[in-house]
Design an enzyme around this catalytic site. Structure first.
Site, short mmCIF file in Angstrom:
data_model
loop_
_atom_site.label_atom_id
_atom_site.label_comp_id
_atom_site.label_asym_id
_atom_site.label_seq_id
_atom_site.Cartn_x
_atom_site.Cartn_y
_atom_site.Cartn_z
N CYS A 84 21.91 -57.32 77.40
CA CYS A 84 23.04 -57.66 78.60
C CYS A 84 21.86 -57.15 79.29
O CYS A 84 21.22 -56.83 79.74
CB CYS A 84 24.12 -56.84 78.81
SG CYS A 84 24.20 -55.34 79.45
N GLU B 6 33.76 -48.16 74.59
CA GLU B 6 34.31 -49.18 75.05
C GLU B 6 35.68 -47.98 75.41
O GLU B 6 36.15 -47.45 75.53
CB GLU B 6 35.01 -50.17 74.17
CG GLU B 6 33.50 -51.00 73.77
CD GLU B 6 34.10 -52.47 73.34
OE1 GLU B 6 35.11 -52.53 72.99
OE2 GLU B 6 32.85 -53.54 73.14
N CYS C 67 21.42 -54.01 80.75
CA CYS C 67 20.20 -52.83 80.08
C CYS C 67 19.00 -53.49 80.45
O CYS C 67 18.58 -52.61 80.63
CB CYS C 67 20.78 -52.86 78.62
SG CYS C 67 22.38 -52.20 78.52
N ASN D 57 27.86 -48.33 71.52
CA ASN D 57 28.38 -48.83 72.85
C ASN D 57 29.64 -48.15 73.23
O ASN D 57 30.59 -47.88 71.13
CB ASN D 57 28.88 -50.32 72.96
CG ASN D 57 29.01 -50.94 71.36
OD1 ASN D 57 28.85 -50.33 70.61
ND2 ASN D 57 29.72 -51.71 71.67
N CYS E 40 27.17 -50.17 77.11
CA CYS E 40 26.56 -50.55 75.79
C CYS E 40 25.73 -49.71 75.39
O CYS E 40 25.18 -48.08 75.98
CB CYS E 40 25.11 -51.58 76.40
SG CYS E 40 26.16 -53.16 77.12
N GLU F 182 22.07 -49.67 74.54
CA GLU F 182 21.12 -48.56 75.26
C GLU F 182 21.21 -48.27 76.49
O GLU F 182 20.41 -47.05 76.27
CB GLU F 182 20.79 -50.77 75.14
CG GLU F 182 19.96 -51.88 74.86
CD GLU F 182 21.59 -52.74 74.27
OE1 GLU F 182 22.79 -51.79 74.56
OE2 GLU F 182 20.74 -53.55 74.50
#
Ligand code: THU
Length: 143
Positions: A98, A53, A101, A51, A62, A64
């Site tokens: 999430c 940010e 994803c 991830n 993310c 994934e």
């Protein structure tokens, strides 16, 4: 979907390790929550992501999706090319991806792809994209 956590086995071991290593590269300044993901292709190659940010929070991505889009760029990934995806999070129980994803897993990996969810105790739950996202939105729905 498995409901009891267990140690990784077979080729899951290598993939969970790759996901955990990727989490070490996480840029999670704001959440302090590192996540790693790793995809195994049908020829055994592994592509990972973490991830990343942003101070403009919604710009972050993310682990994934970083792994999936990296595989699209590097290997022109299409459904059925990936045989397994592992996600590792610093969680007590196997991490839950999430919704965004889950949809991107459906789009790029395909609904039948096995997913290994892992945690800080290195335990796993094995599931599939379809089990994570019943009734995923699909190409045919656009017709
Ligand atoms: N995150 C992931 O990378 N994958 C997940 O499966 C859950 C959440 C990231 C997004 C954000 O950087 C941080 O974890 C906190 O939500």
């Amino acid at each position: 979907m498995e409901t009891v956590r267990r140690p990784a086995e077979g080729r899951e071991i290598e993939l969970v390790r790759a996901a955990k290593e990727a989490a070490c590269k996480a840029r999670c300044t704001y959440s302090h929550f590192p996540v790693g993901a790793a995809i195994m292709l049908d020829d055994g190659r592994i592509v990972s992501g973490f991830n990343c940010e942003s101070p403009a929070f919604t710009c972050g991505i993310c682990a994934e999706r970083m792994a999936i889009y990296t595989a699209v760029n590097e290997f022109d990934l299409h459904p059925h090319d990936a045989i397994l995806i592992a996600v590792w999070g610093r969680t007590e129980d196997p991490i839950s991806p999430c919704g965004l994803c889950r949809q991107v897993m459906w789009d790029i990996l395909g609904p039948e792809t096995p997913v290994i969810l892992s945690d800080c105790n290195d335990m796993v739950l094995r599931t599939t994209v379809r089990e994570l996202l019943p009734l995923g939105f699909k190409d045919e729905d656009l017709a």
